[in-house]
Design an enzyme around this catalytic site. Structure first.
Site, PDB file in Angstrom:
ATOM      1  N   GLY A   1     133.593  51.108 141.087  1.00 25.05           N
ATOM      2  CA  GLY A   1     133.570  49.670 140.822  1.00 25.05           C
ATOM      3  C   GLY A   1     132.283  49.187 140.191  1.00 25.05           C
ATOM      4  O   GLY A   1     131.463  49.957 139.710  1.00 25.05           O
TER       5      GLY A   1
ATOM      6  N   ASP B   1     124.691  66.320 140.904  1.00 25.82           N
ATOM      7  CA  ASP B   1     125.138  67.351 141.841  1.00 25.82           C
ATOM      8  C   ASP B   1     125.980  68.425 141.151  1.00 25.82           C
ATOM      9  O   ASP B   1     126.281  69.449 141.754  1.00 25.82           O
ATOM     10  CB  ASP B   1     125.932  66.716 142.978  1.00 25.82           C
ATOM     11  CG  ASP B   1     127.121  65.927 142.471  1.00 25.82           C
ATOM     12  OD1 ASP B   1     126.955  65.144 141.514  1.00 25.82           O
ATOM     13  OD2 ASP B   1     128.222  66.095 143.009  1.00 25.82           O
TER      14      ASP B   1
END
EC number: 6.3.5.5
Lengths: 177, 357
Positions: free
Chosen positions: B220, B333
Site C-alpha cells: 500500500g 533480502d
C-alpha cells in the site's frame, strides 16, 4: 596458511562505511583534507576521496606522508622510532580538518610521527584517524576515529593488508609467526 | 479444469482455465516481470489485495518448497499466468502450486495472453479486476462496486509484538507486512529479533534497548499511515542505527522531509540496473514499488541519495547525513534473488558494531 579476515567485499564495505561516518562526524566535507600514510594508506585515502567525490560531487584534496618503515615484523627498539621522511601535500593544512588514513593501527608510533609532520606544516583545525584494521597493542595514547575492522591479534602474528592497486587483490590476512 | 474469466474495470474479459481455489476475488491488477520466484511473489504481503500477472510464461514448474515462503498466510487475490506447469520434479518441492493455492483460497487463471495484458496495463495504469466464473453484466457491476481498502498494512502486519530469539545483536523490526526474507537475513547474522507492530511508539522501541532498528517492507501507500509513525522514525533514527527497506524506505524519506510520487505503473521485477553511487557500480535487485521518492524533494542537508535506478531514474536508496540511518527501495533480502544486495544487512551489522566503539 594465511587466514583471510577481511575479503574484497568486506573491505569495500568498510571503506564505504568509513566514508559515510566521515560525512556524519564532520557535518559534510567542507575544509576536509585526506592524508594517506604510505604505502597502503595512500590507496585507501584515494578510495575514500573518490567515494566522497561520487556522493557529494566535491573534490577533497588528497596528500601522502612517507613514514620510515616501522613494520610490525621488524624488531623494534629505540633506534627504530618512526619519523616522516617525505610528504607530498600540495595544499595548506592550516585550519583544515585532516583525516589521516592508514591500513593498520598497531603501536600508534607511526600515527604520532604523522601527526607531528602535519603539525609542522601548519595548525589544522582537527586531525581524525581512519584505519582499515585496528589490531590493538598500543604503546601510545592514540585511538582511531574510524575503524574498518577490529582484529584482536597476538603480537607474534602479522597482519597483512593487500590492496588491488599494487597487490592485485583486496584482502586482510593474519599470518602466523 | 473449469473455464473461468479475468475481468477488468475497463469492461474487458479474458477467458482462461481456472486453477487453485475456485473463489471469486477482486483486487488491483498488477504485473510482475521476474523470471523466477513465483512462490516468494505470491506469498509476499506487498501483494495484499492484488491480482498478479506473471510475465514469465511458465509458472508452477518448481512446485512449492519449505524455504521460499515470505509469509505464513498469503493474501494476494489471484495469479494470472500464460501456462500452468503443474508437474514439478524439483527435489525441494513439497506440493504443487495448484494444491497450495487451494489451501489458501487463492484463485489462479491460466491460458491468458499475459503479454497483451501487460502492454495494456502499462498504457492504462492501475486497474481493478476480478477472477470470476461468468463474465456477465452482474460480475462487472460487482467489480465496479468494489472499493479496495487503503488499510493494507493493518490487514497484514502483526498486531502484537513477538520475538525471534537468537544470541547476537538486539534488533527491533517494525512490521508493516514484512517478508520473511528480512527475518531470514537477520537470523543468518544471529540477530536477537523482536518484531513490533507498526503502531509502536519511539518509547516502545527505545524501551527494548535495541542495537539496531529495521523498518520492514509492506503493502500500500505510506501516505495512508498517518504521521505518528514518522514521528517515531525521527526520534529513533537519532538514537539507534536504522535500516529501512521498501515501504520502510518510503516512510524514512517522508520522515526526513522528502516527498513521494505515485508511479504511473507499479514496477515489479529485477531487470533494472541500479547504480550504487558511492562506488559507481551497478547491482541488480528484486524491486516492487508503486511509489517512489521524488528526487528533487530530497533535502540535501539531511539526506544523501545512495542508489538510483538507471532505467526509470527513481531514487533507490537514501542515507541520513547526521545519523547511521539508511534505506533502500529494493528488496535487499534477495528473496527472490538476485542476492548481490544482501551485503546491506552486513552494512547494518557493521553500523551496529561500529557504534559500540
Amino acid at each position: 596458511m594465511p587466514k583471510v579476515v577481511v575479503d574484497a567485499m568486506a573491505m569495500q564495505r568498510a571503506l564505504t562505511r568509513i566514508t559515510y561516518e566521515i560525512i556524519e562526524r564532520n557535518k559534510g566535507v567542507d575544509d576536509l583534507v585526506i592524508l594517506g600514510i604510505k604505502t597502503r594508506g595512500v590507496y585507501l585515502a584515494r578510495r575514500i576521496a573518490s567515494r566522497l567525490q561520487q556522493l557529494e560531487n566535491v573534490t577533497v584534496p588528497v596528500g601522502d606522508l612517507d613514514v620510515t618503515p616501522y613494520r610490525d615484523d621488524i624488531e623494534h627498539d629505540a633506534q627504530n622510532e618512526p619519523e616522516v621522511t617525505a610528504t607530498n601535500i600540495a595544499f595548506p593544512v592550516a585550519g583544515k580538518k585532516v583525516i589521516l588514513v592508514d591500513d593498520v593501527l598497531y603501536t600508534g608510533r607511526t600515527i604520532r610521527a604523522a601527526m607531528s609532520a602535519v603539525m609542522a606544516l601548519g595548525r589544522p583545525k582537527s586531525i581524525n584517524l581512519a584505519v582499515l584494521v585496528d589490531r590493538g597493542h598500543r604503546e601510545l595514547p592514540i585511538r582511531a576515529d574510524f575503524v574498518g575492522k577490529n582484529i584482536p591479534s597476538s603480537q607474534r602474528e602479522r597482519i597483512k593488508v593487500s590492496v588491488s592497486e599494487i597487490d592485485n587483490r583486496d584482502a586482510v590476512e593474519i599470518l602466523k609467526a | 479444469m473449469a473455464k473461468r474469466y479475468l475481468i477488468l474495470e475497463d469492461g474487458s474479459a479474458y477467458a482462461g482455465e481456472g486453477f487453485g481455489a475456485g473463489a471469486t476475488t477482486s483486487g488491483e491488477v498488477i504485473f510482475n516481470l521476474n523470471l523466477l520466484g513465483y512462490q516468494e511473489t505470491i506469498t509476499d504481503q506487498i501483494y495484499h489485495n492484488q491480482i498478479i500477472i506473471f510475465a514469465q510464461p511458465a509458472i508452477g514448474n518448481v512446485g512449492i518448497n519449505h524455504d521460499s515462503y515470505e509469509s505464513i498466510l498469503p493474501t494476494a487475490k489471484g495469479m494470472v499466468v500464460r501456462d500452468l506447469t503443474n508437474i514439478s520434479t524439483n527435489r525441494l518441492s513439497r506440493l504443487s502450486l495448484d494444491e497450495f493455492l487451494q489451501q489458501h483460497n487463492i484463485p489462479g487463471i491460466s491460458g491468458i495472453d499475459t503479454r497483451h495484458l501487460i502492454r495494456k496495463l502499462r498504457q492504462a495504469g492501475p486497474m481493478k479486476g476480478s477472477i470470476v466464473d461468468v463474465a456477465d453484466a452482474h460480475a462487472f457491476d460487482q467489480l465496479n462496486a468494489t472499493v479496495l481498502t487503503n488499510r493494507q498494512v493493518d490487514q497484514v502486519a502483526t498486531p502484537k509484538p513477538y520475538p525471534n530469539p537468537d544470541t547476537g545483536k538486539n534488533v527491533v523490526v517494525i512490521d508493516f507486512g514484512l517478508k520473511h526474507g528480512i527475518l531470514r537475513q537477520l537470523s543468518e547474522r544471529r540477530c536477537n529479533v523482536t518484531v513490533l507492530p507498526w503502531t509502536a511508539s519511539a518509547q516502545d522501541v527505545l524501551n527494548l534497548d535495541p542495537d539496531g532498528v529495521l523498518l520492514s517492507t509492506g503493502p500500500g501507500s505510506p501516505l495512508d499511515l498517518g504521521t505518528g509513525v514518522l514521528d517515531m522514525i525521527r526520534e529513533v533514527q537519532a538514537e539507534i542505527p536504522l535500516f529501512a527497506i521498501g515501504l520502510g524506505h518510503e516512510l524514512f524519506a517522508l520522515a526526513n522531509g522528502a516527498e513521494l510520487t505515485a508511479l504511473p505503473v507499479e514496477y515489479h521485477g529485477s531487470s533494472h540496473p541500479i547504480r550504487r553511487i558511492i562506488t559507481n557500480d551497478v547491482i541488480y535487485a528484486t524491486q516492487g514499488q508503486g511509489y517512489a521518492v521524488l528526487a528533487k524533494s530530497i533535502d540535501r542537508d539531511r539526506l544523501i541519495t545512495t542508489y538510483v535506478d538507471l532505467i526509470d531514474g527513481t531514487v533507490q536508496g537514501l542515507r541520513h547525513r547526521d545519523f547511521p540511518a539508511f534505506s533502500v527501495q529494493f528488496f535487499a533480502d534477495g528473496a527472490p534473488g538476485p542476492h548481490e544486495s544482501r551485503d546491506l544487512f552486513d552494512e547494518f551489522m557493521e553500523a551496529m558494531t561500529s557504534r559500540e566503539g
